[in-house]
Scaffold this motif. Structure first.
Motif, PDB file in Angstrom:
ATOM      1  N   ALA A   4     -51.107  22.683  39.848  1.00  0.00           N
ATOM      2  CA  ALA A   4     -51.811  21.690  39.022  1.00  0.00           C
ATOM      3  C   ALA A   4     -50.925  20.470  38.791  1.00  0.00           C
ATOM      4  CB  ALA A   4     -52.224  22.299  37.692  1.00  0.00           C
ATOM      5  N   ALA A   5     -49.646  20.707  38.555  1.00  0.00           N
ATOM      6  CA  ALA A   5     -48.716  19.594  38.328  1.00  0.00           C
ATOM      7  C   ALA A   5     -48.624  18.724  39.578  1.00  0.00           C
ATOM      8  CB  ALA A   5     -47.339  20.123  37.954  1.00  0.00           C
ATOM      9  N   GLU A   6     -48.575  19.372  40.732  1.00  0.00           N
ATOM     10  CA  GLU A   6     -48.523  18.635  41.990  1.00  0.00           C
ATOM     11  C   GLU A   6     -49.798  17.832  42.193  1.00  0.00           C
ATOM     12  OE1 GLU A   6     -47.590  20.655  45.811  1.00  0.00           O
ATOM     13  OE2 GLU A   6     -46.002  21.619  44.647  1.00  0.00           O
ATOM     14  N   ARG A   7     -50.921  18.472  41.895  1.00  0.00           N
ATOM     15  CA  ARG A   7     -52.213  17.813  42.046  1.00  0.00           C
ATOM     16  C   ARG A   7     -52.269  16.594  41.116  1.00  0.00           C
ATOM     17  NH1 ARG A   7     -58.168  19.488  42.754  1.00  0.00           N
ATOM     18  NH2 ARG A   7     -58.788  17.473  43.582  1.00  0.00           N
ATOM     19  N   ALA A  12     -51.703   9.972  40.391  1.00  0.00           N
ATOM     20  CA  ALA A  12     -51.018   9.176  39.368  1.00  0.00           C
ATOM     21  C   ALA A  12     -51.082   7.669  39.584  1.00  0.00           C
ATOM     22  CB  ALA A  12     -49.559   9.617  39.257  1.00  0.00           C
ATOM     23  N   LEU A  13     -51.945   7.203  40.494  1.00  0.00           N
ATOM     24  CA  LEU A  13     -52.011   5.756  40.737  1.00  0.00           C
ATOM     25  C   LEU A  13     -52.487   4.969  39.515  1.00  0.00           C
ATOM     26  CD1 LEU A  13     -53.356   4.875  44.319  1.00  0.00           C
ATOM     27  CD2 LEU A  13     -51.074   4.553  43.383  1.00  0.00           C
ATOM     28  N   TYR A  14     -53.153   5.648  38.580  1.00  0.00           N
ATOM     29  CA  TYR A  14     -53.609   4.951  37.367  1.00  0.00           C
ATOM     30  C   TYR A  14     -52.426   4.328  36.624  1.00  0.00           C
ATOM     31  CZ  TYR A  14     -51.804   8.733  34.498  1.00  0.00           C
ATOM     32  OH  TYR A  14     -50.964   9.615  33.885  1.00  0.00           O
ATOM     33  N   LEU A  15     -51.232   4.900  36.804  1.00  0.00           N
ATOM     34  CA  LEU A  15     -50.022   4.368  36.162  1.00  0.00           C
ATOM     35  C   LEU A  15     -49.626   3.013  36.748  1.00  0.00           C
ATOM     36  CD1 LEU A  15     -47.927   7.648  36.128  1.00  0.00           C
ATOM     37  CD2 LEU A  15     -48.830   6.454  34.115  1.00  0.00           C
ATOM     38  N   ARG A  16     -50.130   2.722  37.939  1.00  0.00           N
ATOM     39  CA  ARG A  16     -49.747   1.503  38.661  1.00  0.00           C
ATOM     40  C   ARG A  16     -50.787   0.402  38.512  1.00  0.00           C
ATOM     41  NH1 ARG A  16     -44.620   2.901  38.797  1.00  0.00           N
ATOM     42  NH2 ARG A  16     -44.184   4.748  40.066  1.00  0.00           N
ATOM     43  N   PRO A  39     -54.798  10.306  33.203  1.00  0.00           N
ATOM     44  CA  PRO A  39     -54.222  11.426  33.962  1.00  0.00           C
ATOM     45  C   PRO A  39     -55.291  12.406  34.454  1.00  0.00           C
ATOM     46  CG  PRO A  39     -52.966  11.045  31.953  1.00  0.00           C
ATOM     47  CD  PRO A  39     -54.175  10.158  31.878  1.00  0.00           C
ATOM     48  N   TRP A  40     -55.060  12.957  35.611  1.00  0.00           N
ATOM     49  CA  TRP A  40     -55.963  13.926  36.234  1.00  0.00           C
ATOM     50  C   TRP A  40     -56.232  15.096  35.287  1.00  0.00           C
ATOM     51  CZ3 TRP A  40     -55.347  19.028  38.153  1.00  0.00           C
ATOM     52  CH2 TRP A  40     -56.367  19.458  39.022  1.00  0.00           C
ATOM     53  N   GLY A 153     -60.462   8.931  39.649  1.00  0.00           N
ATOM     54  CA  GLY A 153     -59.119   9.263  40.129  1.00  0.00           C
ATOM     55  C   GLY A 153     -58.810   8.472  41.380  1.00  0.00           C
ATOM     56  N   LEU A 154     -57.608   7.940  41.453  1.00  0.00           N
ATOM     57  CA  LEU A 154     -57.157   7.193  42.625  1.00  0.00           C
ATOM     58  C   LEU A 154     -55.905   7.877  43.162  1.00  0.00           C
ATOM     59  CD1 LEU A 154     -57.472   3.561  41.192  1.00  0.00           C
ATOM     60  CD2 LEU A 154     -59.116   4.745  42.660  1.00  0.00           C
TER      61      LEU A 154
END
Length: 193
Positions: A4-7, A12-16, A39-40, A153-154
């Motif tokens: 799940a953490a990897e997924r 995590a593109l929302y951070l960018r 976050p996902w 999600g991106l």
């Protein structure tokens, strides 16, 4: 768990996203469009969503803080007629308006209802390299008057924007013009389809 953490890290593109300049056109509540980029792990938070206002269309203008290679998209809504039925993606056309959506998109997707945020739509990666601005147009839903989106999600890779304008100018002044022309033409060939 670890998987799940990897997924989550993959999405995590929302951070960018440059939040100051992020726009959602035709949102009923101002600022609500921005809340779907999160976050996902928090995609199931039903308190955060965007709903369209005048009709079923929504248009997001998403500027990034660097350059992105977009690989996949998730679009999560209700399991009803408010769920968007189509998604059209445009690259590097800042400040798009609904008039601009008459242009040919880079890619169009038919969407299925995805109340759990499980369906990933893969992009044609060659068309979505070097993206510093992404526009997402949702022209229609499954028959409701308004469209609702809970999470977008991106997935992809992010490269920091280069701030070396001065160095580049110096280099350009001394570069062989023939080499330089070639350099500018080559990357473009990836986008011809």
């Amino acid at each position: 768990g670890e998987e799940a953490a990897e997924r989550g890290a993959a999405w995590a593109l929302y951070l960018r996203i440059d939040r100051q300049r992020l726009q959602c056109l035709n949102e009923r509540r101002e600022g609500s469009g921005a809340t779907v980029f999160r976050p996902w792990e928090e995609r199931g938070d039903r308190s955060q969503f965007v709903e369209s206002d005048d009709d079923e269309e929504l248009l997001f203008n998403i500027p990034f803080t660097g350059t992105v290679k977009l690989k996949g998209v998730i679009v999560m809504g209700e399991d009803d007629e408010t769920h968007p039925a189509e998604m059209r993606l445009f690259r590097n056309i800042p400040h798009m308006s609904f008039d601009d959506t008459a242009k040919e998109p880079e890619q169009t997707f038919s969407l299925s209802r995805d109340p759990l945020g499980e369906l990933e739509y893969p992009t044609k990666i060659a068309r979505f390299s070097g993206v510093h601005h992404l526009s997402m147009h949702f022209p229609k839903n499954f028959g409701a008057e308004t469209t609702k989106i809970f999470y977008i999600g991106l997935k992809g890779e992010w490269t920091e924007a280069h701030r070396h304008e001065v160095t580049i100018c110096n280099y350009e002044a001394s570069a062989n013009p023939a080499d330089h022309k070639l350099e500018q033409i080559t990357p473009q060939t990836h986008f011809i389809s």
